[in-house]
Design an enzyme around this catalytic site. Structure first.
Site, PDB file in Angstrom:
ATOM      1  N   ASP A 188       0.891  -1.158   0.000  1.00 45.21           N
ATOM      2  CA  ASP A 188       0.000   0.000   0.000  1.00 45.21           C
ATOM      3  C   ASP A 188       0.926   1.204   0.000  1.00 45.21           C
ATOM      4  O   ASP A 188       1.592   1.483   0.995  1.00 45.21           O
ATOM      5  CB  ASP A 188      -0.899  -0.007   1.249  1.00 45.21           C
ATOM      6  CG  ASP A 188      -1.891   1.160   1.256  1.00 45.21           C
ATOM      7  OD1 ASP A 188      -1.657   2.140   0.513  1.00 45.21           O
ATOM      8  OD2 ASP A 188      -2.884   1.094   1.998  1.00 45.21           O
ATOM      9  N   HIS A 189       0.983   1.922  -1.127  1.00 50.04           N
ATOM     10  CA  HIS A 189       1.989   2.983  -1.254  1.00 50.04           C
ATOM     11  C   HIS A 189       1.834   4.060  -0.188  1.00 50.04           C
ATOM     12  O   HIS A 189       2.783   4.769   0.126  1.00 50.04           O
ATOM     13  CB  HIS A 189       1.930   3.602  -2.655  1.00 50.04           C
ATOM     14  CG  HIS A 189       0.725   4.439  -2.906  1.00 50.04           C
ATOM     15  ND1 HIS A 189      -0.454   3.917  -3.382  1.00 50.04           N
ATOM     16  CD2 HIS A 189       0.497   5.759  -2.731  1.00 50.04           C
ATOM     17  CE1 HIS A 189      -1.343   4.877  -3.505  1.00 50.04           C
ATOM     18  NE2 HIS A 189      -0.801   6.003  -3.119  1.00 50.04           N
ATOM     19  N   HIS A 251      -6.153   2.735   2.518  1.00 49.26           N
ATOM     20  CA  HIS A 251      -5.409   3.913   2.961  1.00 49.26           C
ATOM     21  C   HIS A 251      -5.912   4.467   4.291  1.00 49.26           C
ATOM     22  O   HIS A 251      -5.146   4.654   5.241  1.00 49.26           O
ATOM     23  CB  HIS A 251      -5.488   5.012   1.906  1.00 49.26           C
ATOM     24  CG  HIS A 251      -4.943   4.627   0.575  1.00 49.26           C
ATOM     25  ND1 HIS A 251      -3.970   3.666   0.412  1.00 49.26           N
ATOM     26  CD2 HIS A 251      -5.220   5.065  -0.675  1.00 49.26           C
ATOM     27  CE1 HIS A 251      -3.676   3.548  -0.871  1.00 49.26           C
ATOM     28  NE2 HIS A 251      -4.427   4.379  -1.545  1.00 49.26           N
TER      29      HIS A 251
END
Length: 506
Positions: A188-189, A251
């Site tokens: 998950d960037h 996120h």
């Protein structure tokens, strides 16, 4: 004093779906900058695996053109690129063709150094539906081994991790059929962003704030991830995902877990991920009868954004003209544990909002108005701490100060900490940090199986309540505004209001 980072062992990196946009926009620029900063192993190979017919040379030329466009440092250093590009190779093949994996295995076997044949990072930049096939084929080709032995093999997978709990569970089962959970790195960037990583450092290394980090001092928490852009050309994807699946499930819940988790017993990967899972499991289940009072969805219609007329979501390409898909979500969550009992956490995310920003606002309880009631009435601002995740990464503390002069006028002021002004403009792109950690085998910034599935449980309960329910008039919002009226109602129930993202300046 910084702890010395261990060296990355020589390895091979195989990118499946290498002809896709992710490779040219993110992966190769990230590897290039790691090489430039002398963070890559002493010896390495990057192999692109895709269907299109290319040679090593032609693929390198393509990647160079993309790097000129997407590198975070310009111009690209020709000398460094020439050195770096000699480590890049291409292997043509179809993901479903077993013979192609044999050719891939032969390519890896041709590398002279033993560590390049034993240490392999598989990057799955493919459709999630293809993850299982790729893992099975590389296992059958002898490239992926489940048992502990000489060397290491790791699998990096991109989101989405399924589209509900059942599909996520199935996907995780496919990934761990031929690999151990410890070999799977779900990326998950957001977790690679410098300020997100700094949340733990900020919380647990500063006693002045950690002692206030609880229900006694904090009134509520707001977490905002806003985007100025609309859906644009991603209408087909968004019709399947929506804001809830696209942003909240990963996120927002990941950042919430870092902000609210208990101190881990150490800074190693598993203790940190254990505490994140405990936090997610402590979120009070959303009951159907309370859903309307705790969750709001929205969809943008045509509006004006900085003088530009934006189309409504239903007018975007590949979107149904009567679509009920949400482009905005706001939630009020409660965490049922000792630290956070009774403290509401407000989360919101949306498209076509006035600015693109990600921030966490910790709103402290107001002080008694006894001393300043005559001056300020009930307008005395409560203190607030804002963690700005992007852009202009930094931290701002809001408190009350006296305005210079003979009168006792009080005004809220801010103290700012800016990453750029304190540490210089260099901030690694999220993928650089994540790829380096994957090569090192540090899973701290990656998502564990039980994290994924716990997050989907929360999201699934919301989606179930929305099924077959059309959007109401109070759930639509004009492009260029901060969301639907219903989102304001969500906070007004408890006397709160949304705060616009803070601009952290030097």
């Amino acid at each position: 004093m910084a702890e010395p980072r261990k060296a990355v062992e020589p390895c091979s990196i195989i990118i499946f779906g290498a002809s896709g946009d992710l490779t040219s926009r993110k992966l190769i620029p990230a590897f290039y900058h790691l090489y430039k900063e002398k963070q890559m192993p002493a010896d390495f190979r990057i192999i692109g695996f895709a269907r299109r017919e290319k040679t090593d040379a032609s693929w390198r030329d393509e990647l160079r053109q993309a790097l000129d466009q997407f590198s975070r440092t310009k111009p690209v250093d020709d000398k460094i690129w020439r050195e770096f590009s000699q480590h890049i190779f291409y292997c043509q093949g179809d993901i479903t063709d077993e013979a192609a994996y044999k050719k891939l295995e032969q390519r890896v076997a041709s590398f002279g150094r033993e560590l390049l044949r034993r240490n392999i990072l598989f990057y799955l930049a493919t459709l999630p539906s293809q993850f299982g096939d790729v893992v099975e084929h590389v296992h059958r080709a002898g490239l992926l081994k489940k048992e502990n032995g000489a060397g290491w093999q790791r699998i990096v997978v991109e989101k989405p991790f399924g589209h509900d709990l059942a599909s996520a569970h199935q996907l995780n089962s496919e990934l761990t059929r031929y690999a151990r959970e410890q070999q799977v790195f779900r990326i998950d960037h957001y977790l690679g962003k410098e300020t997100v990583q700094n949340i733990l450092m900020f919380r647990f290394s500063n006693s002045i704030f950690e002692r206030l980090w609880n229900r006694d001092s904090i009134d509520h928490v707001q977490l905002t991830v806003s985007e100025q852009l609309g859906v644009g050309q991603r209408g087909g994807y968004y019709e399947e995902a929506g804001a809830l699946r696209d942003m909240v499930q990963n996120h927002l819940l990941q950042v919430l877990a870092l902000v609210a988790m208990e101190p881990p017993v150490s800074l190693e990967a598993e203790p940190i991920r254990d505490e994140k899972v405990k936090l997610l499991k402590s979120i009070r289940p959303l009951q159907p009868e309370n859903m309307a009072r705790q969750v709001v969805r929205g969809q943008y219609f045509a509006g004006n954004m900085n003088g530009e007329l934006r189309p409504g979501y239903r007018q975007e390409p590949k979107v149904k003209p009567d679509s009920n898909v949400e482009t905005y979500v706001a939630l009020k969550l409660f965490i049922d544990n000792w630290r956070w009992s009774g403290v509401p956490f407000y989360l919101r995310t949306g498209k076509n909002l006035p600015s693109s920003a990600s921030e966490v606002r910790i709103q402290f309880r107001p002080t008694p108005h006894v001393l300043f009631a005559a001056l300020c009435g009930h307008e005395l601002d409560a203190n607030a701490l804002t963690l700005r995740l992007q852009p202009n990464e930094g931290i701002a503390l809001r408190f009350n100060g006296k305005v210079p002069g003979t009168s006792l006028e009080v005004r809220p002021v801010r103290m700012h900490f800016s990453y750029d002004s304190e540490f210089g403009a260099y901030t690694p792109e999220a993928y650089e940090r994540l790829l380096l950690e994957a090569m090192l085998g540090d899973a701290t910034l990656f998502i564990r199986r039980d994290e994924v599935e716990t997050a989907w449980q929360i999201v699934d309960s919301i989606r179930k309540a929305w099924d077959n329910k059309p959007l109401s008039n109070r759930e639509f919002y004009a492009a260029g505004t901060w969301g639907p009226v219903a989102a304001d109602d969500l906070l007004a129930q408890t006397g709160h209001a949304w705060r616009e993202p803070v601009v952290v300046k030097c």
